[in-house]
Design a protein around this motif. Structure first.
Motif, PDB file in Angstrom:
ATOM      1  N   SER A  85       0.838  -1.213   0.000  1.00 35.66           N
ATOM      2  CA  SER A  85       0.000   0.000   0.000  1.00 35.66           C
ATOM      3  C   SER A  85       0.864   1.251   0.000  1.00 35.66           C
ATOM      4  CB  SER A  85      -0.930   0.011   1.217  1.00 35.66           C
ATOM      5  OG  SER A  85      -1.850  -1.041   1.143  1.00 35.66           O
ATOM      6  N   CYS A  89       0.915   3.848  -2.999  1.00 36.94           N
ATOM      7  CA  CYS A  89       0.211   5.056  -2.549  1.00 36.94           C
ATOM      8  C   CYS A  89      -1.290   4.821  -2.422  1.00 36.94           C
ATOM      9  CB  CYS A  89       0.488   6.232  -3.482  1.00 36.94           C
ATOM     10  SG  CYS A  89       2.203   6.817  -3.411  1.00 36.94           S
ATOM     11  N   ALA A  91      -4.319   4.077   0.337  1.00 39.92           N
ATOM     12  CA  ALA A  91      -4.709   4.090   1.745  1.00 39.92           C
ATOM     13  C   ALA A  91      -5.802   3.054   1.972  1.00 39.92           C
ATOM     14  CB  ALA A  91      -5.202   5.471   2.136  1.00 39.92           C
ATOM     15  N   THR A  97      -6.255   7.668   9.900  1.00 41.43           N
ATOM     16  CA  THR A  97      -6.040   8.883   9.112  1.00 41.43           C
ATOM     17  C   THR A  97      -6.099  10.092  10.023  1.00 41.43           C
ATOM     18  OG1 THR A  97      -7.019   7.829   7.181  1.00 41.43           O
ATOM     19  CG2 THR A  97      -6.870  10.226   7.141  1.00 41.43           C
ATOM     20  N   SER A 118      -3.148  10.747   1.476  1.00 40.96           N
ATOM     21  CA  SER A 118      -4.052  10.087   0.528  1.00 40.96           C
ATOM     22  C   SER A 118      -4.776  11.079  -0.376  1.00 40.96           C
ATOM     23  CB  SER A 118      -5.079   9.226   1.282  1.00 40.96           C
ATOM     24  OG  SER A 118      -5.961  10.035   2.036  1.00 40.96           O
ATOM     25  N   CYS A 123       0.777  11.579  -2.580  1.00 40.81           N
ATOM     26  CA  CYS A 123       1.730  10.505  -2.311  1.00 40.81           C
ATOM     27  C   CYS A 123       2.585  10.237  -3.547  1.00 40.81           C
ATOM     28  CB  CYS A 123       0.986   9.246  -1.884  1.00 40.81           C
ATOM     29  SG  CYS A 123       2.059   7.829  -1.553  1.00 40.81           S
ATOM     30  N   LYS A 128       5.243  10.902   1.205  1.00 37.17           N
ATOM     31  CA  LYS A 128       5.216   9.634   1.928  1.00 37.17           C
ATOM     32  C   LYS A 128       6.516   9.509   2.697  1.00 37.17           C
ATOM     33  CE  LYS A 128       6.525   6.476  -1.837  1.00 37.17           C
ATOM     34  NZ  LYS A 128       5.975   5.353  -2.593  1.00 37.17           N
TER      35      LYS A 128
END
Length: 135
Positions: A85, A89, A91, A97, A118, A123, A128
């Motif tokens: 994930s 990228c 979520a 979150t 996200s 991302c 990230k």
């Protein structure tokens, strides 16, 4: 009088032994280090988070001031648990979150911690962060 002297001598021995034992035990409180992700740039597009994390030693108990500082509504921080994930990228629906703009994550266990934004395209453009947390 003899029993009082023995009691005082015994008390002194107990204090010495207790001090020796306490000195040999690991500290129960560690000083945690707080990190603001991205330093003065915060959590935003255009920051090289790999470079930011390079050379930092994250330990259990440290705090990421996810002061991931950003304007509320402009970004978010998703805690991702799997490498797939993170790399893609994506979520996951159940991923924690954060979205206040001034978020804190306590690094409370060893392992690799993965964070992404996200928001569409963020991302993919580099928002990230992966950090390795040790004991």
């Amino acid at each position: 009088m003899a029993s009082r002297r023995i009691t005082l001598e015994l008390a002194a021995v107990v204090v010495v032994v207790a001090a020796a034992v306490a000195g040999s035990l690991p500290a129960t409180t560690a000083s945690a280090t707080a990190y603001r992700v991205g330093d003065d740039s915060g959590w935003d597009n255009g920051v090289d988070y790999d470079a930011w994390a390079h050379g930092k030693r994250f330990k259990v108990g440290d705090t990421l001031d996810v002061e991931f500082l950003y304007a509320e509504g402009a970004h978010n921080v998703v805690v991702v648990e799997d490498e797939g994930s993170f790399e893609a990228c994506v979520a996951p629906a159940n991923a924690p979150t954060l979205s206040s703009g001034d978020d804190t994550v306590a690094l409370n266990q060893a392992g690799r911690w993965l964070f992404i934004s996200s928001f569409d395209g963020h991302c993919q453009s580099g928002m990230k962060l992966a950090v390795a947390v040790t004991h």
